[in-house]
Design a protein around this motif. Structure first.
Motif, PDB file in Angstrom:
ATOM      1  N   MET A 142       0.871  -1.434  -0.077  1.00 15.48           N
ATOM      2  CA  MET A 142       0.010  -0.096  -0.056  1.00 15.48           C
ATOM      3  C   MET A 142       0.875   1.296   0.083  1.00 15.48           C
ATOM      4  O   MET A 142       0.553   2.014  -0.634  1.00 15.48           O
ATOM      5  N   ASP A 143       1.627   1.215   0.690  1.00 17.94           N
ATOM      6  CA  ASP A 143       2.787   2.358   0.823  1.00 17.94           C
ATOM      7  C   ASP A 143       3.382   2.674  -0.591  1.00 17.94           C
ATOM      8  O   ASP A 143       3.792   3.668  -0.971  1.00 17.94           O
ATOM      9  N   ARG A 144       3.996   1.597  -1.123  1.00 17.60           N
ATOM     10  CA  ARG A 144       4.568   1.578  -2.722  1.00 17.60           C
ATOM     11  C   ARG A 144       3.589   2.034  -3.560  1.00 17.60           C
ATOM     12  O   ARG A 144       3.899   2.948  -4.510  1.00 17.60           O
ATOM     13  N   GLN A 145       2.219   1.933  -3.522  1.00 13.80           N
ATOM     14  CA  GLN A 145       1.376   2.112  -4.420  1.00 13.80           C
ATOM     15  C   GLN A 145       1.052   3.506  -4.290  1.00 13.80           C
ATOM     16  O   GLN A 145       0.975   4.259  -5.229  1.00 13.80           O
ATOM     17  N   LYS A 146       0.840   4.146  -2.863  1.00 15.84           N
ATOM     18  CA  LYS A 146       0.720   5.351  -2.776  1.00 15.84           C
ATOM     19  C   LYS A 146       1.877   6.304  -3.360  1.00 15.84           C
ATOM     20  O   LYS A 146       1.612   7.318  -3.993  1.00 15.84           O
ATOM     21  N   GLU A 147       2.872   5.828  -3.057  1.00 18.84           N
ATOM     22  CA  GLU A 147       4.241   6.483  -3.663  1.00 18.84           C
ATOM     23  C   GLU A 147       4.343   6.505  -5.127  1.00 18.84           C
ATOM     24  O   GLU A 147       4.456   7.505  -5.695  1.00 18.84           O
ATOM     25  N   GLU A 148       3.916   5.598  -5.794  1.00 15.17           N
ATOM     26  CA  GLU A 148       3.904   5.255  -7.373  1.00 15.17           C
ATOM     27  C   GLU A 148       2.840   6.196  -7.947  1.00 15.17           C
ATOM     28  O   GLU A 148       3.042   7.013  -8.992  1.00 15.17           O
ATOM     29  N   ILE A 149       1.546   6.401  -7.209  1.00 17.80           N
ATOM     30  CA  ILE A 149       0.632   7.283  -7.517  1.00 17.80           C
ATOM     31  C   ILE A 149       0.918   8.778  -7.531  1.00 17.80           C
ATOM     32  O   ILE A 149       0.740   9.624  -8.283  1.00 17.80           O
ATOM     33  N   ARG A 150       1.627   8.919  -6.396  1.00 22.29           N
ATOM     34  CA  ARG A 150       2.069  10.409  -5.984  1.00 22.29           C
ATOM     35  C   ARG A 150       3.145  10.862  -7.362  1.00 22.29           C
ATOM     36  O   ARG A 150       2.839  11.933  -7.900  1.00 22.29           O
ATOM     37  N   ALA A 204       2.400   1.280  -9.901  1.00 23.06           N
ATOM     38  CA  ALA A 204       1.149   1.223  -8.815  1.00 23.06           C
ATOM     39  C   ALA A 204       0.289  -0.073  -8.962  1.00 23.06           C
ATOM     40  O   ALA A 204      -0.079  -0.757  -8.108  1.00 23.06           O
ATOM     41  N   ASN A 260      -0.572  -2.848  -6.475  1.00 24.16           N
ATOM     42  CA  ASN A 260      -2.115  -3.369  -6.008  1.00 24.16           C
ATOM     43  C   ASN A 260      -2.078  -4.934  -6.129  1.00 24.16           C
ATOM     44  O   ASN A 260      -2.785  -5.455  -5.411  1.00 24.16           O
TER      45      ASN A 260
END
Length: 310
Positions: free
Chosen positions: A195-203, A221, A225
């Motif tokens: 989840m942290d990695r997904q948020k970072e990639e979306i940012r 991202a 997921n």
């Protein structure tokens, strides 16, 4: 030996067994779904076990419709005594997989449950009680199921219907509970990282103006997921492993939060399971339970004990 011969042999055994003559189990299911070999030992070890139960009937989806609280129900389980009296059909021993059940066991109601209405405190009619354990071979958890013939109670739009009412509590051994908790902790760790990695990639995808970089971050991202889905987090989050566990005899642990449900009869046979509310349970010695209050958590979620519906 041919499969047809095995099925015919299994059918003959089922029909000739006095304890299964009314079950009409599917012989193919009998071959596929095998029982935990320790289930009879688990059930017998509960002889004279006491359960103090509180029921919370009502739906969180309709908070204005009211609730019915039933408190003070004290049961004594008879692990060595078969329920050889009229009692409601149990989902295991009278269902499509009777081989997964310990068989219907008798119980004694040491103290009747009560509910409070405008006229005071009233006894709740719960008759012909019986219980069983269901546990599939190699499954990490089983279930303890109690069935009653209940009298109808109504309060506003909420009711405990007249007829069959069941209480289901998940059940673990010490080893399986410890193993599941460890696996759940690892799954949660993997899920948090994903989840942290997904948020970072979306940012990063939102901040960059480069189309190629946007596509790369979008792909990353999506991969995060996917890792979240494969972590097993969602499956373990549905298990009540973090609830209070009640130690039972035989090195077993009973989840303190269970469900109250019934089954609607239809014109063409058995109908759907209908969730009525939750049940909270405490165990111990009789003098300890006499004055002990049990608080019900209002979580109307179905309890999955091993992924197999009885």
């Amino acid at each position: 030996m041919k499969l047809s011969s095995i099925i015919l042999s299994s059918s003959s055994l089922l029909l000739s067994s006095p304890s299964k003559t009314l079950a009409f189990s599917n012989p193919i299911l009998t071959l596929i779904n095998k029982v935990n070999p320790s289930i009879n030992t688990f059930a017998s070890s509960q002889e004279s076990s006491l359960l103090n139960i509180r029921l919370d009937i009502g739906s969180d989806s309709s908070p204005g419709s009211g609730r019915i609280g039933i408190h003070g129900l004290l049961l004594e389980l008879n692990g060595d005594q078969v329920a050889n009296y009229p009692h409601p059909k149990l989902p295991g021993t009278d269902g499509p997989n009777p081989q997964l059940s310990s068989g219907a066991k008798s119980l004694s109601i040491l103290r009747e449950g009560r509910h409070i209405d405008a006229f005071g405190s009233n006894v709740v009619r719960l008759d012909h009680g019986a219980w069983e354990m269901i546990w599939r071979c190699d499954a990490p958890a089983g279930a303890l199921i109690v069935g009653f013939d209940a009298g109808e109670i109504k309060r506003n739009q909420v009711s405990l219907p007249e007829g069959r009412v069941y209480l289901t509590f998940p059940l673990w051994t010490s080893e399986s509970l410890r193993d599941l908790r460890e696996r759940k902790a690892k799954a949660e760790e993997k899920a948090m990282e994903a989840m942290d990695r997904q948020k970072e990639e979306i940012r990063k995808m939102q901040e960059t103006g480069n189309l190629i970089s946007k596509a790369l971050h979008f792909r990353n991202a999506c991969k995060a997921n996917e890792d979240l889905d494969y972590s097993g987090f969602r499956m373990y989050s549905a298990m009540n492993l973090d609830k209070d566990m009640i130690p039972l005899k035989g090195d077993l642990h009973l989840c303190s939060l269970g469900t109250v449900w019934t089954k609607k009869d239809t014109l063409f046979g058995s109908g759907d399971h209908v969730l009525l509310g939750t049940a909270s349970v405490a165990s111990g010695k009789r003098d300890e339970l006499e004055g002990k209050k049990v608080f019900t958590e209002r979580e109307l979620k179905s309890v999955a004990f091993d992924g197999l519906r009885p």
